[in-house]
Write an enzyme that holds these catalytic residues in place. Sequence first.
Site, PDB file in Angstrom:
ATOM      1  N   VAL A   1       0.832  -1.204   0.000  1.00  0.00           N
ATOM      2  CA  VAL A   1       0.000   0.000   0.000  1.00  0.00           C
ATOM      3  C   VAL A   1       0.872   1.262   0.000  1.00  0.00           C
ATOM      4  CG1 VAL A   1      -2.017  -1.065   1.061  1.00  0.00           C
ATOM      5  CG2 VAL A   1      -0.248  -0.069   2.514  1.00  0.00           C
TER       6      VAL A   1
ATOM      7  N   ALA B   1       1.740   9.460   5.319  1.00  0.00           N
ATOM      8  CA  ALA B   1       1.161   9.836   6.613  1.00  0.00           C
ATOM      9  C   ALA B   1       2.241  10.359   7.551  1.00  0.00           C
ATOM     10  CB  ALA B   1       0.447   8.635   7.230  1.00  0.00           C
TER      11      ALA B   1
ATOM     12  N   PRO C   1       2.322   4.583  -1.166  1.00  0.00           N
ATOM     13  CA  PRO C   1       3.074   5.288  -0.134  1.00  0.00           C
ATOM     14  C   PRO C   1       2.253   5.693   1.093  1.00  0.00           C
ATOM     15  CG  PRO C   1       2.369   6.858  -1.790  1.00  0.00           C
ATOM     16  CD  PRO C   1       1.803   5.512  -2.201  1.00  0.00           C
ATOM     17  N   ASP C   2       1.132   5.022   1.386  1.00  0.00           N
ATOM     18  CA  ASP C   2       0.240   5.480   2.457  1.00  0.00           C
ATOM     19  C   ASP C   2       0.954   5.724   3.779  1.00  0.00           C
ATOM     20  OD1 ASP C   2      -3.100   4.800   1.942  1.00  0.00           O
ATOM     21  OD2 ASP C   2      -1.622   4.290   0.433  1.00  0.00           O
ATOM     22  N   HIS C   3       1.706   4.712   4.253  1.00  0.00           N
ATOM     23  CA  HIS C   3       2.335   4.844   5.573  1.00  0.00           C
ATOM     24  C   HIS C   3       3.346   5.981   5.612  1.00  0.00           C
ATOM     25  CE1 HIS C   3       0.863   0.662   5.573  1.00  0.00           C
ATOM     26  NE2 HIS C   3       0.740   0.817   6.872  1.00  0.00           N
TER      27      HIS C   3
END
Length: 806
Positions: free
Chosen positions: A560, A567, A562-564
């Site tokens: 997933v 954030a 670049p979600d992390h």
Amino acid sequence: MTNGKDLPLSGIRVLDLVEGLGESCGRYLADLGAEVIRVEPPRGSRSRRAGPVIDGVSIPFALRNAGKLGITLDLAAVADRDQLRDLVIDADILLESAAPGTMADLGLGPDDLRALNPALVYVSITGFGQTGPYREWIATEPVLYALGGVLSRSGAPGEVPLLPPTGLVEGAVGVHAAWSALLAYYRGLETGAGDLVDISAYEVVVHGFDPGFGTQGSAAAGRSEDYPRGRPDAANFYPVFPCADGHVRICLLAKRQWRGMFEWLGEPAEFADPKYDTIPARFAAADRLDPLIAELFAAHTQAELVSEGARRGVPVGGVHTLAEVLATEHFAEAGSLVDAEIAPGVRTRIPSGYVEIDGRRAGFVRRAPLVGEHNRALPPVPGLRVEPTASTDQLAPPLAGLRVLDLGVIVFGAELSRQFADQGADVIKVENANYPDGLRQSKRGSALAASVAWGHRNKRSIGLDLRNQDGLALFKELAAQADVVLANFKPGTLNSMGLSYDELAAINPRIVVAEGSAFGSSGPWRTRLGYGPLVRASCGVSALWRYPDNAELLCDGSTVYPDHIAAQVSAVAVLATLIERTTSGRGRAIEVAQADTALMQLGVQLVTQALIPGRAGVPGNSDPYAAPSGVYACAGDDEWCVVSVTEDLQWVRLCEVAGLAEVAGDHALDSVAGRVENRRRIDDALGQWMSARSPAEAMTQLQSAGIPAGVMRRLPELLEDPQLVARDAYRRLDHDLLPSGLPAATRVAKFRHIPDPPMRQAPLAGQQSRQICAEVLGLDDGAIDDLIDSGVLQVSVDITSTTPRS
């Protein structure tokens, strides 16, 4: 671009001695306004030789050191060590990446320097941390991909596992280091005391990149049964199709999206069954469904397919090559890519920066310094220190007393607010049962999604209908007493709700509002659907995350990204603004586009392509600037080990350890260039040695000799990894609806004076609605009952009384 004096970290001085992984930490702090002084040896740092080197300029060094000042000090010399000590007296943060014990041996360790400046935040960034059995080992990006569980989820079933593109790990380490440094600094503003921060790049990858045991999309809770031994078959999660001018990717998740695709296909009878409304059914029928879509798409251009998809509610995005990314109108108009001088006489297109603050980019300001460029020109810095306001318990959470209103959803939203909740802020997740957060969709019929347990620990939840004017009024009352509002809706959503930064700041001038989206609020793509697979495809990440000989088999389906990391980028910007607010008294508007995170971390490849078109190809498992470097088969079933030789001395040692007689005496291989040219010969010789050993045996022998190597860890194996066990990297996370508990990240960075986060269980939607209305808003029981009866306020059942623990 913003003026440095207008940025939140203006007045903070950072001494930056970092080489390699995490070097971009200082760059991000400089982008946010800090005065960052890059301290190098008299002949320059090793990083200046990192490839690719074009016209004598190291592209990684140029990008990761932009905006810094540059001085030289020989730390082997007494006088220069004294000069560093003089600088430390007026510094706020020191970043260094020396091997454990090195700085202490020079009399420059954390205790030595903090004796001179008790407020100093001393940040150590190393491959594996200051403690544990791997503390002396050498980390490279390929080694960390392998050991950290990323490699085991990347590649085609039955094929050699595939390393993701380079740069993503370095960027992740830099962002997490920036957060940890500012967290300790923020605490010091109240206590007057600095801290020692121990950053392990290994733990950043395990816990912060795309964790197997953390908030996730398709990572499937890190359970061994979710993946076959030879990589997951993830290509059809977000399939790729050729079109008239390249490739496109579709992202069919919701029922309505599939229905749009079904109609677009002409409603074929074989897919009319309602069972195809579900993702598993479509995935199982991919061999019949995908050819139909391929035939439909073949004659159309990317632009035509994206436009028609948008009209039909079908998420479609172009799979862009690096050249296409550089020429994309959106990135130019949004300010994501700009033309800049990165070295004297070298001007090119570059990613500009991670974040916008008050509508202006906080990013590239000036080129990286020449060696010793500012030796005689260091300006004074006023400092941002404040007197301690009270005697504070040394182990109190640093963000205690802050209140955060969390409107965020899915992975990005959960991870962003969790950073604040873990550090003591009162994070109130605002939810509407009529429009539930997609993260709450549980798998396997569980009462609670594991991702909720991981991503919403330490938070409270209020159920509130913001589409109702009374609900909106309640939110504004909460905002009047809050410090931060977080959201990641489609751009313009907060404005349309009457919750823009300007409207909230009129209520509370100290409020910080941070919004996240896929492509930002300006530019032609501002209204595009923001799914991670389409972000990766649009930014060039997906086109590089594949085998070199197959342009359609993208191998990023199980991540997933670049979600992390996006954030975390946002969390850093929010914290920087909270630091500024201690003296300014005002808040800010922050905007993060996830695409900008991907562009920044793929910056080396993009700039290389811009300077020499075609130079930045698809490397697969071969590092184009080092050899041997790759993924090697070991004894056993689907067992692999990464070897990553980056220095000449490591090559000499490898020949000795592995007994590579057939290549060891060839002086043509003494240089990096010679080894790269003869990569196949070396790989054949090393491959024979590796195939006769288990991955653990090979890794241990090589690392003991100072050669970077790492086994391909599968997710369950992380829980028993000796280094992670020694550093207490995992703790048990209990929840009343998950009686067996879950392994969860303890932390990414270890602090001397900041405690590990608590493990309070995640709330159900609306579980603390009554409590929050009573304690924060001062409402009595009657008023609360009226709000519940009207549907404005929503409450959940008390799970502790209805679900017994086992």
